[in-house]
Scaffold this motif. Structure first.
Motif, PDB file in Angstrom:
ATOM      1  N   ALA A  17     -43.253  -3.275   6.028  1.00  0.00           N
ATOM      2  CA  ALA A  17     -42.260  -4.327   4.650  1.00  0.00           C
ATOM      3  C   ALA A  17     -42.437  -5.443   4.451  1.00  0.00           C
ATOM      4  CB  ALA A  17     -40.956  -3.672   4.444  1.00  0.00           C
ATOM      5  N   HIS A  18     -42.847  -6.312   5.762  1.00  0.00           N
ATOM      6  CA  HIS A  18     -42.753  -7.108   5.899  1.00  0.00           C
ATOM      7  C   HIS A  18     -44.812  -8.045   5.477  1.00  0.00           C
ATOM      8  CE1 HIS A  18     -45.292  -6.826  10.052  1.00  0.00           C
ATOM      9  NE2 HIS A  18     -45.601  -7.694   9.586  1.00  0.00           N
ATOM     10  N   CYS A  19     -44.587  -6.849   5.187  1.00  0.00           N
ATOM     11  CA  CYS A  19     -46.704  -7.131   4.524  1.00  0.00           C
ATOM     12  C   CYS A  19     -46.321  -8.244   3.016  1.00  0.00           C
ATOM     13  CB  CYS A  19     -47.569  -6.126   4.152  1.00  0.00           C
ATOM     14  SG  CYS A  19     -48.719  -6.844   3.077  1.00  0.00           S
ATOM     15  N   ILE A  20     -45.177  -6.883   2.531  1.00  0.00           N
ATOM     16  CA  ILE A  20     -45.133  -7.494   0.825  1.00  0.00           C
ATOM     17  C   ILE A  20     -43.810  -7.209   0.489  1.00  0.00           C
ATOM     18  CG2 ILE A  20     -46.745  -5.390   0.229  1.00  0.00           C
ATOM     19  CD1 ILE A  20     -43.721  -4.403  -0.681  1.00  0.00           C
ATOM     20  N   GLU A  21     -42.922  -8.163   1.391  1.00  0.00           N
ATOM     21  CA  GLU A  21     -41.487  -8.621   0.896  1.00  0.00           C
ATOM     22  C   GLU A  21     -41.772  -9.622  -0.195  1.00  0.00           C
ATOM     23  OE1 GLU A  21     -38.914  -9.797   3.679  1.00  0.00           O
ATOM     24  OE2 GLU A  21     -40.338 -10.402   5.748  1.00  0.00           O
ATOM     25  N   ASN A  22     -42.617 -10.226   0.136  1.00  0.00           N
ATOM     26  CA  ASN A  22     -41.837 -11.626  -0.461  1.00  0.00           C
ATOM     27  C   ASN A  22     -43.041 -11.926  -1.592  1.00  0.00           C
ATOM     28  OD1 ASN A  22     -39.619 -12.475   0.695  1.00  0.00           O
ATOM     29  ND2 ASN A  22     -40.682 -13.542   2.266  1.00  0.00           N
ATOM     30  N   HIS A  32     -37.290  -3.765  12.641  1.00  0.00           N
ATOM     31  CA  HIS A  32     -36.761  -2.736  12.051  1.00  0.00           C
ATOM     32  C   HIS A  32     -36.163  -1.912  10.949  1.00  0.00           C
ATOM     33  CE1 HIS A  32     -33.293  -3.125  15.469  1.00  0.00           C
ATOM     34  NE2 HIS A  32     -34.138  -3.516  15.821  1.00  0.00           N
ATOM     35  N   ASN A  33     -36.495  -0.904  10.470  1.00  0.00           N
ATOM     36  CA  ASN A  33     -37.269  -0.294   9.504  1.00  0.00           C
ATOM     37  C   ASN A  33     -38.157  -0.587   8.863  1.00  0.00           C
ATOM     38  OD1 ASN A  33     -35.304   1.905   9.506  1.00  0.00           O
ATOM     39  ND2 ASN A  33     -33.873   0.542   9.759  1.00  0.00           N
ATOM     40  N   ASP A  34     -39.601  -0.677   9.334  1.00  0.00           N
ATOM     41  CA  ASP A  34     -40.742  -2.003   8.390  1.00  0.00           C
ATOM     42  C   ASP A  34     -41.664  -1.514   8.203  1.00  0.00           C
ATOM     43  OD1 ASP A  34     -41.745  -4.160   7.353  1.00  0.00           O
ATOM     44  OD2 ASP A  34     -43.267  -3.701   9.948  1.00  0.00           O
ATOM     45  N   ILE A  35     -40.864  -0.367   6.828  1.00  0.00           N
ATOM     46  CA  ILE A  35     -41.986   1.064   5.964  1.00  0.00           C
ATOM     47  C   ILE A  35     -41.722   0.130   4.347  1.00  0.00           C
ATOM     48  CG2 ILE A  35     -40.242   2.244   6.270  1.00  0.00           C
ATOM     49  CD1 ILE A  35     -42.355   4.295   6.468  1.00  0.00           C
ATOM     50  N   ALA A  36     -42.962   0.584   3.900  1.00  0.00           N
ATOM     51  CA  ALA A  36     -42.514   0.266   2.380  1.00  0.00           C
ATOM     52  C   ALA A  36     -43.405   1.413   1.853  1.00  0.00           C
ATOM     53  CB  ALA A  36     -43.559  -1.243   1.848  1.00  0.00           C
ATOM     54  N   ILE A  37     -43.418   2.063   0.254  1.00  0.00           N
ATOM     55  CA  ILE A  37     -43.647   2.585  -0.539  1.00  0.00           C
ATOM     56  C   ILE A  37     -44.173   1.827  -1.739  1.00  0.00           C
ATOM     57  CG2 ILE A  37     -43.823   4.638  -1.677  1.00  0.00           C
ATOM     58  CD1 ILE A  37     -41.427   6.384   0.056  1.00  0.00           C
ATOM     59  N   LEU A  38     -45.680   2.311  -2.425  1.00  0.00           N
ATOM     60  CA  LEU A  38     -46.193   1.913  -2.750  1.00  0.00           C
ATOM     61  C   LEU A  38     -46.373   2.171  -3.768  1.00  0.00           C
ATOM     62  CD1 LEU A  38     -48.874  -1.069  -0.799  1.00  0.00           C
ATOM     63  CD2 LEU A  38     -46.140  -1.954  -1.694  1.00  0.00           C
ATOM     64  N   PHE A  39     -46.047   2.900  -5.611  1.00  0.00           N
ATOM     65  CA  PHE A  39     -46.477   3.188  -6.065  1.00  0.00           C
ATOM     66  C   PHE A  39     -47.749   2.616  -6.636  1.00  0.00           C
ATOM     67  CE2 PHE A  39     -42.286   4.970  -5.096  1.00  0.00           C
ATOM     68  CZ  PHE A  39     -42.526   6.232  -4.266  1.00  0.00           C
ATOM     69  N   GLN A  87     -32.317  -0.196   4.928  1.00  0.00           N
ATOM     70  CA  GLN A  87     -31.999  -0.289   6.144  1.00  0.00           C
ATOM     71  C   GLN A  87     -33.296  -1.361   6.637  1.00  0.00           C
ATOM     72  OE1 GLN A  87     -30.814   2.936   7.908  1.00  0.00           O
ATOM     73  NE2 GLN A  87     -28.872   2.337   8.024  1.00  0.00           N
ATOM     74  N   TYR A  88     -33.821  -1.991   5.458  1.00  0.00           N
ATOM     75  CA  TYR A  88     -35.106  -2.732   6.480  1.00  0.00           C
ATOM     76  C   TYR A  88     -34.529  -4.648   7.504  1.00  0.00           C
ATOM     77  CZ  TYR A  88     -38.400  -6.660   6.452  1.00  0.00           C
ATOM     78  OH  TYR A  88     -39.352  -7.570   6.940  1.00  0.00           O
TER      79      TYR A  88
END
Length: 352
Positions: free
Chosen positions: A142-147, A191-198, A184-185
């Motif tokens: 998540a912290h790679c793409i959040e912004n 914490h909960n540092d995960i993301a899904i890319l479609f 819950q990132y």
């Protein structure tokens, strides 16, 4: 009349090709509103056993016979052939020179490796690694793409050497249609540092592009020897143009907590359940620039297929003896991943 209908149902089941491990035989697991409601005639009574949630992984989905599907899902679902994930190509693909550095991978060795990037002022800017889990679905941190705006994100598959165009198969680029960050990132502690890319379109499967397997929920891989790959720096701080690889052991949670509590000078430190640890061997580690890259463990008795066990999250000391790196605990999120993909495509393709 009843005999003819029963015979028709039997013939339909025989001629419908579905993967052997599907629980929803003769149909798809979809949202109830996409399935024609059950009525009280004889024909429908024959199919009552198909219309249930017991045959689907998610309680929100129903097993709907093919002939009852009244509306196509909003988005095209991944190809069901993907239920069989790709194998690691230990010896590489083609006759490209074997890298002299033992930590460099061979071309096509890890078909699921993804290169996540953006284009700024005409230049490609690498953001992080990712992992292909379905033909239109990638996991990353998540912290790679959040912004980053979703429409600026791109993902490349089949990449190997970033400096030289030596790949036999042309790399495949896809745009990102939608991103899902775990609800819950928590960015301060990751914490909960995960993301899904479609992705906007399916990738084309080749010898060098394929999916990795997802492990069952909460699987434990302690002490297993696994493999990490990524384009980040090596333990000497040098950038790697060729995809590197490193064998790493999974470190039990209690051992990792003891090490990190000493480094952080916090005797009450507890490793969040969204993390796992790997490494701790001198000169072997994921380092700066490897964020989001996969840590995979071989599936026993398989044809060289691997489970995605971790995504590089952070580290205290790159390559230091006795200091493991910290990874996103992918098995902890299996059910969440399945649920988000089911909501996106309105079908249940991930079956045990």
């Amino acid at each position: 009349m009843r005999f003819r209908l029963c015979l028709l149902v039997t013939l339909l089941q025989l001629f419908v090709t579905v993967p052997a491990n599907r629980k929803c035989l003769g149909g798809l697991c979809i949202l109830p509103e996409l399935c024609r409601p059950v009525s009280e005639n004889v024909y429908d009574e024959i199919h009552l056993n198909f219309f249930s949630s017991d045959e689907c992984r998610s309680e929100s989905l129903k097993c709907c016979p093919f002939e009852r599907i009244v509306r196509q899902p909003k988005f095209e679902a991944p190809d069901e052939r993907e239920l069989v994930c790709a194998a690691r190509n230990n010896n590489g693909i083609g006759n490209l020179p074997v890298p002299q550095d033992k930590f460099q991978s061979r071309y096509g060795e890890f078909p699921w490796m993804a290169f996540v990037f953006v284009i700024e002022t005409g230049y490609e800017v690498y953001m992080c690694g990712g992992t292909l889990i379905q033909s239109k679905v990638v996991l990353t941190i998540a912290h790679c793409i959040e912004n980053i705006q979703t429409d600026k994100l791109k993902v490349r598959f089949g990449e190997w050497d970033l400096e030289n165009m030596v790949e036999i198969y042309p790399p495949q680029d896809r745009s990102v249609l939608k991103t899902i960050i775990h609800p819950q990132y928590y960015d301060e502690l990751l914490h909960n540092d995960i993301a899904i890319l479609f992705l906007n379109d399916h990738v084309s499967f080749t010898e060098v592009v394929g999916t990795v397997c997802l492990p069952p929920q909460n699987s434990n891989f302690d002490k297993k020897k696994c493999v990490f790959c990524g384009w980040g720096e090596d333990t000497m701080g040098r950038n790697s143009s060729i995809l590197k690889r490193t064998k790493l052991p999974i470190v039990p949670r209690d051992e990792c907590e003891q090490v990190l509590s000493k480094i952080l000078h916090s005797p009450y430190f507890k490793l969040h359940e969204s993390f796992l640890c790997a490494g701790g061997e001198s000169g072997k580690d994921a380092c700066r620039g490897d964020g989001g890259s996969p840590l995979v463990c071989r599936i026993p008795n398989s044809e060289n297929q691997y489970y995605l066990v971790g995504l590089v999250a952070f580290g205290a000391r790159c390559g230091a003896r006795g200091v493991p790196g910290v990874y996103v605990n992918v098995p902890y999120y299996r059910d969440w991943i399945d649920g988000e993909i089911a909501k996106m495509y309105h079908v249940d393709l991930f079956v045990d």
